[in-house]
Design an enzyme around this catalytic site. Structure first.
Site, PDB file in Angstrom:
ATOM      1  N   GLY A 104      -1.756  76.917  11.178  1.00  0.00           N
ATOM      2  CA  GLY A 104      -1.732  76.642  12.542  1.00  0.00           C
ATOM      3  C   GLY A 104      -2.561  75.292  12.876  1.00  0.00           C
ATOM      4  O   GLY A 104      -2.542  74.691  14.106  1.00  0.00           O
ATOM      5  N   GLY A 119      -1.638  72.384  11.870  1.00  0.00           N
ATOM      6  CA  GLY A 119      -0.632  71.195  11.678  1.00  0.00           C
ATOM      7  C   GLY A 119      -0.606  70.551  10.429  1.00  0.00           C
ATOM      8  O   GLY A 119      -0.284  69.270  10.340  1.00  0.00           O
ATOM      9  N   LYS A 120      -0.711  71.341   9.406  1.00  0.00           N
ATOM     10  CA  LYS A 120      -0.468  70.702   7.846  1.00  0.00           C
ATOM     11  C   LYS A 120       1.014  70.377   7.810  1.00  0.00           C
ATOM     12  O   LYS A 120       1.277  69.190   7.204  1.00  0.00           O
ATOM     13  CB  LYS A 120      -0.761  71.904   6.718  1.00  0.00           C
ATOM     14  CG  LYS A 120      -2.281  72.265   6.875  1.00  0.00           C
ATOM     15  CD  LYS A 120      -2.446  73.238   5.462  1.00  0.00           C
ATOM     16  CE  LYS A 120      -1.667  74.432   5.427  1.00  0.00           C
ATOM     17  NZ  LYS A 120      -2.097  75.342   6.575  1.00  0.00           N
ATOM     18  N   THR A 121       1.892  71.173   8.160  1.00  0.00           N
ATOM     19  CA  THR A 121       3.276  70.759   8.021  1.00  0.00           C
ATOM     20  C   THR A 121       3.603  69.818   8.632  1.00  0.00           C
ATOM     21  O   THR A 121       4.176  68.780   8.146  1.00  0.00           O
ATOM     22  CB  THR A 121       4.443  71.918   8.208  1.00  0.00           C
ATOM     23  OG1 THR A 121       3.951  73.175   7.314  1.00  0.00           O
ATOM     24  CG2 THR A 121       5.542  71.665   7.974  1.00  0.00           C
ATOM     25  N   SER A 122       3.399  69.456   9.776  1.00  0.00           N
ATOM     26  CA  SER A 122       3.709  68.430  10.679  1.00  0.00           C
ATOM     27  C   SER A 122       3.074  66.964  10.156  1.00  0.00           C
ATOM     28  O   SER A 122       3.522  66.033  10.148  1.00  0.00           O
ATOM     29  CB  SER A 122       3.183  68.500  12.126  1.00  0.00           C
ATOM     30  OG  SER A 122       2.284  68.688  12.216  1.00  0.00           O
ATOM     31  N   ASP A 167       4.260  76.749   1.028  1.00  0.00           N
ATOM     32  CA  ASP A 167       3.677  77.515   2.184  1.00  0.00           C
ATOM     33  C   ASP A 167       4.872  78.611   2.202  1.00  0.00           C
ATOM     34  O   ASP A 167       6.065  78.415   2.477  1.00  0.00           O
ATOM     35  CB  ASP A 167       3.654  76.829   3.421  1.00  0.00           C
ATOM     36  CG  ASP A 167       3.009  77.755   4.379  1.00  0.00           C
ATOM     37  OD1 ASP A 167       2.951  79.089   4.299  1.00  0.00           O
ATOM     38  OD2 ASP A 167       2.446  77.222   5.322  1.00  0.00           O
ATOM     39  N   THR A 217       3.190  78.199  12.964  1.00  0.00           N
ATOM     40  CA  THR A 217       2.726  78.816  11.929  1.00  0.00           C
ATOM     41  C   THR A 217       1.913  80.192  12.092  1.00  0.00           C
ATOM     42  O   THR A 217       1.916  81.179  11.583  1.00  0.00           O
ATOM     43  CB  THR A 217       1.547  77.691  11.298  1.00  0.00           C
ATOM     44  OG1 THR A 217       2.295  76.701  10.903  1.00  0.00           O
ATOM     45  CG2 THR A 217       0.850  78.539  10.132  1.00  0.00           C
TER      46      THR A 217
END
Length: 589
Positions: A23, A25-28, A50, A508
């Site tokens: 949550g 913000g790794k992916t963004s 992930d 997430t």
């Protein structure tokens, strides 16, 4: 406060790993970084490992484990490695040869031993190890970005020589996540080269992503220290979601801004030695290439995108959940969810709400005792509320000592090294703390027990296995106390026990909570309520940035309400921290 993150200036290595708790913000951040580098003329491959990946949603294209060109971004390719699928294939490769040879009960236990988070992570590592050591990849791409890095615990396991010498085929020790490495002996050289690449500062940059809140900073600090221990020292920290300014006339806006700044005053000393960047709190959804490009330009959503009254979704409040538990005579309540979603606050509010209904309640938590002291302050507690606190650190040390005392005396130096590292797995803490929880429940009579954080379904199944099969054959978790044996069937009794899943209205946390629910269902535990905590959607903020964020929460509130939860309660983001018994009652008013 911190310099703005710009990957073109900050990233010089071919391999980039992003890590951080769910949550943050790794992916963004990974997607926006990939787009920026590709726009600058670099050829980029973005890979997600992930299990709860939403990479496909971000770009709006179907992804597989083969690189796919991202439309409208020249030079950018993406792939989605599915570690859950890899774990299933890997699990069968280990267990398959024993089917029809060993009893079905033993095979079932072996499968569960290989169903935990450690196995999934190692399966993911197995997938991308080839990419890190494949010369054609280096020749084809300027940058390879991995969304989600392996933990220090996993990498230390892979470095231990004992993991490769057949020790796992013979060991009967009581470790908690035993088995993930048992079929990987032929990969030793490959993994050794992979770890070397990770620790080479000219090849790899590790990006720690955090939110400007205390729990995320603590997790980033832990990950940073673990990875430094094994030589991965080329690290930088991104504080994601930093509100740049606030509306003085908006209480929510001001409280949000100042709470973030106060949390950043508590940055751990280790992280202060790392180069720190920031990314702004944005109101718009970070999906689609254009929105990703906006992230590094400090773009704010127009006020016309605010939530309007006629669009609102109205859900039950926490008081409805408490009324339900009070009326149905629930005796044992667990709050569960990923770190940072507010489990302790929700558990405290449920306990206080039930006390206000006239029940005797015991609240216990794995947060340090000082946190509960802080939560309740010096308020006069209601005579029907008692509180205890379990120290995970102490319980883990006690559990490790018990296991090593029982199994360690039969091991050589290398075997003992593996056992000690295996006991650093996430399941160890769950089992150790659960033993302490069981003791609390066993001593409680004529009262409701509210427990902050229960073990996952995987850990509960491991504990079940420990009761059903001999330790020598099943490689169980060690001796199971009577209190645990009694508590396990009680948890599955829906007339006595309820599990409350706590989440945030973000991608997430919702996806991870969904996986948690499926995990529990494997253990025949069916959560009755979900709680969506800290919702800006449920406030009346007029701040244009926060209002835009509230709008983006809507799809996740609908996802939980319509598809995931049997019952769902919504808690608004409060403009002040609820400290003290009387303030905690605000959750239920």
């Amino acid at each position: 406060m911190f310099q703005s993150f710009n990957p073109i200036d900050s990233i010089k290595t071919p391999f980039i790993f992003l890590t951080g708790k769910g949550g943050v913000g790794k992916t963004s951040t990974a997607c926006a970084t990939a787009v920026a580098l590709a726009d600058s003329g670099k050829k980029v491959l973005l890979i997600s490992t992930d299990p709860a990946s939403n990479l496909q949603d971000v770009f709006g294209i179907e992804l597989t484990n083969e690189p796919t060109s991202v439309q409208s971004v020249e030079n950018l390719f993406a792939s989605n490695l599915d570690p859950e699928t890899s774990a299933r294939v890997y699990r069968e490769s280990v267990v398959g040869p024993y089917r029809g040879i060993l009893p079905d009960s033993v095979v079932a236990t072996m499968e569960e031993q290989l169903s935990g988070a450690c196995t999934v992570e190692i399966a993911a590592f197995d997938e991308f190890s080839g990419l890190l050591t494949h010369t054609e990849i280096l020749n084809q791409y300027d940058h390879v970005i991995f969304d989600t890095a392996p933990t220090g615990h996993t990498l230390r396991l892979l470095q231990l020589p004992t993991a490769w010498n057949g020790f796992l085929e013979e060991s009967t020790h009581g470790a908690s996540c035993l088995g993930p490495l048992s079929g990987l002996a032929d990969k030793k050289d490959l993994y050794s080269k992979t770890v070397d690449v990770l620790s080479n500062a000219s090849k790899t940059t590790l990006i720690l992503v955090t939110r400007p809140d205390v729990s995320s900073l603590i997790e980033a600090d832990r990950a940073s220290g673990e990875l430094k221990e094994i030589g991965i020292k080329n690290q930088l920290l991104i504080v994601n979601g930093l509100l740049q300014s606030y509306l003085e006339e908006d209480e929510i806006s001001g409280a949000f801004y100042h709470r973030q700044r106060n949390a950043l005053k508590e940055i751990p000393e280790n992280l202060k030695q790392t180069v720190i960047y920031s990314l702004p709190f944005v109101s718009y959804s970070l999906t689609g290439v254009e929105n990703l490009r906006y992230l590094f330009k400090q773009y704010s959503v127009p006020s016309s995108d605010m939530v309007h009254e006629n669009d609102m979704i109205y859900l039950p409040r926490l008081s409805d959940l408490i009324n339900d538990f009070s009326a149905t005579g629930t005796k044992l309540i667990f709050t569960m969810g990923k770190g940072g979603v507010g489990k302790t606050s929700v558990a405290s509010a449920i306990a206080v709400g039930l006390v206000e209904k006239g029940h005797r309640v015991h609240l216990t938590t794995t947060d340090p005792a000082a946190h509960l002291d802080y939560q309740f302050q010096s308020d006069q507690l209601n005579k029907n509320l008692t509180i205890s606190s379990i120290s995970p650190k102490e319980e883990v040390e006690n559990y490790k000592a018990d296991v090593i005392a029982n199994a360690g005396k039969e091991l050589d130096e290398e075997g003992l090294a593996y056992l000690e590292e295996d006991l650093n797995s996430p399941c160890t803490e769950e089992i150790a703390v659960f033993r302490a929880f069981a003791d609390v429940v066993a001593k409680s009579e004529d009262e409701i027990v509210v427990i902050d954080t229960a073990p996952t379904g995987h850990t509960l199944l491991l504990l079940d296995a420990a009761q059903s099969y001999s330790k020598e054959i099943a490689r169980s978790t060690g001796e199971v106390p009577e209190s645990v044996k009694k508590l396990l069937p009680q948890i599955k009794n829906q007339e006595e026990t309820s599990v409350v899943i706590v989440t945030l209205a973000e991608a997430t946390p919702v996806l991870e909570a969904s996986r948690l629910q499926e995990d529990l269902r494997r253990a025949d535990i069916f959560p009755k309520w979900w709680v969506i905590n800290q919702s800006l959607y449920a406030t009346n903020t007029k701040d244009p940035v926060l209002s835009g964020k509230a709008r983006s929460e809507q799809q996740w509130i609908q996802e939980v309400h319509e598809k995931l939860a049997g019952n769902c309660a919504l808690i608004p983001w409060f403009d002040e921290e609820k400290i003290g018994y009387s303030k905690i009652k605000d959750y239920i008013n």
